[in-house]
Design an enzyme around this catalytic site. Structure first.
Site, short mmCIF file in Angstrom:
data_model
loop_
_atom_site.label_atom_id
_atom_site.label_comp_id
_atom_site.label_asym_id
_atom_site.label_seq_id
_atom_site.Cartn_x
_atom_site.Cartn_y
_atom_site.Cartn_z
N ARG A 19 0.86 -1.15 0.22
CA ARG A 19 -0.27 -0.40 -0.09
C ARG A 19 0.57 1.54 -0.25
O ARG A 19 0.33 2.42 0.42
CB ARG A 19 -0.68 0.01 1.84
CG ARG A 19 -2.20 -0.94 1.18
CD ARG A 19 -2.70 -0.92 0.06
NE ARG A 19 -3.66 0.64 0.53
CZ ARG A 19 -5.03 0.71 1.04
NH1 ARG A 19 -5.03 -0.31 1.61
NH2 ARG A 19 -5.36 1.95 1.39
N HIS A 44 17.21 -9.04 3.93
CA HIS A 44 17.44 -9.54 3.14
C HIS A 44 17.24 -7.84 2.33
O HIS A 44 15.48 -7.52 1.37
CB HIS A 44 16.72 -10.28 2.01
CG HIS A 44 17.56 -10.42 0.60
ND1 HIS A 44 17.08 -11.08 -0.21
CD2 HIS A 44 18.84 -9.72 -0.10
CE1 HIS A 44 18.42 -11.37 -1.60
NE2 HIS A 44 19.15 -10.03 -1.47
N GLU A 71 21.19 -9.73 4.97
CA GLU A 71 21.11 -10.91 3.69
C GLU A 71 21.11 -10.10 2.30
O GLU A 71 20.15 -8.70 2.22
CB GLU A 71 19.93 -11.35 2.91
CG GLU A 71 19.93 -12.84 4.01
CD GLU A 71 18.79 -13.92 4.09
OE1 GLU A 71 18.34 -14.26 4.29
OE2 GLU A 71 17.62 -13.48 2.66
N HIS A 193 15.36 -21.76 3.00
CA HIS A 193 14.79 -21.17 2.20
C HIS A 193 14.10 -22.16 1.39
O HIS A 193 13.75 -23.41 1.65
CB HIS A 193 15.40 -21.26 1.07
CG HIS A 193 14.86 -21.14 -0.62
ND1 HIS A 193 14.66 -19.64 -0.77
CD2 HIS A 193 14.34 -21.91 -1.77
CE1 HIS A 193 13.86 -19.07 -1.49
NE2 HIS A 193 14.22 -19.84 -2.54
#
Length: 242
Positions: A19, A44, A71, A193
């Site tokens: 948004r 990340h 990351e 992951h």
């Protein structure tokens, strides 16, 4: 060995970006996750700044020193940001334009190896621990060790996406062998992951596994249960033993 949990809060920022708002704040999410026993917070910072922003890194590192695991791609831009804000650790990951999420481990060929080794040295010189996100294969583990990195994060994508029990078992074996080799070489072994509440227990039970980094599954569950409850449930899962 008690397996630690790192909670990736990128998708709190994804919701904010949906948004173009200034909330929800990843800083608030970090407070909740750490309060529920997460070992550290994973973020990340992508080149396109699609979710986490530079200001988030600044705020998180100032508020929770020693608890932020950044990351990022192995670029000078990201190296300089890490040196500026000094997270506890940095995980170097491959990054490609347009990808929805990281698809696999680093390519440690000669050109990349030299660049990654240099960035590793520069970060470590300022007291930042370095992790490399790699595929679970013996040669990748050995190359990661040669860069000077202290940590490897084994990609669990193929394990998480396996379509059959046989394939999943094969991927788990690769993770097991790579984690043992990493530990033998003196590396701290993490994985992440695609891990979720249904598939995390076998990975958490691997002999040499020290930490699991999990984000999307936790944030998705938090929509229905609340973030604190979602983190607590994952904490229980990573501690579950066969």
């Amino acid at each position: 060995m008690t397996v630690k949990l790192g909670v990736n809060i990128d998708h709190v920022a994804t919701l904010r970006s949906a948004r173009g708002a200034d909330f929800p704040d990843p800083l608030t999410a970090a407070k909740v996750c750490l309060g529920m026993g997460a070992e550290f917070i994973v973020v990340h910072l992508r080149g396109d700044r699609r979710h986490i922003k530079d200001k988030d890194i600044e705020n998180l590192c100032k508020t929770y020193p020693g608890k932020i695991h950044l990351e990022c791609a192995a670029t000078k831009e990201m190296q300089d940001i890490a040196l500026k804000y000094k997270p506890a650790s940095v995980c170097l990951v491959p990054e490609f334009k347009g990808e929805l999420t990281t698809r696999g481990g680093l390519n440690l060929n000669k050109k990349n190896f030299e660049n990654i080794s240099k960035i590793t040295t520069n970060l470590q010189a300022k007291g930042i621990k370095v992790s490399l996100f790699i595929n679970p294969a013996a040669e990748e583990v050995r190359l990661a060790k040669k860069t000077g990195a202290q940590i490897i994060e084994l990609c669990t994508g193929p394990y998480s996406e396996a379509k059959t029990k046989k394939q999943q078992y094969k991927e788990l074996e690769d993770l097991a062998m790579s984690s043992i080799l990493g530990a033998e070489l003196g590396l701290e072994v993490h994985s992440g992951h695609g891990l979720n509440y249904e598939n995390v227990v076998p990975v958490a039970n691997l002999e040499a596994m020290e930490c699991l980094n999990i984000g999307f599954a936790i944030i998705a569950k938090s929509v229905f249960t609340g973030l604190a409850a979602a983190v607590m449930e994952m904490q229980e899962a990573v501690k579950e033993r066969y």
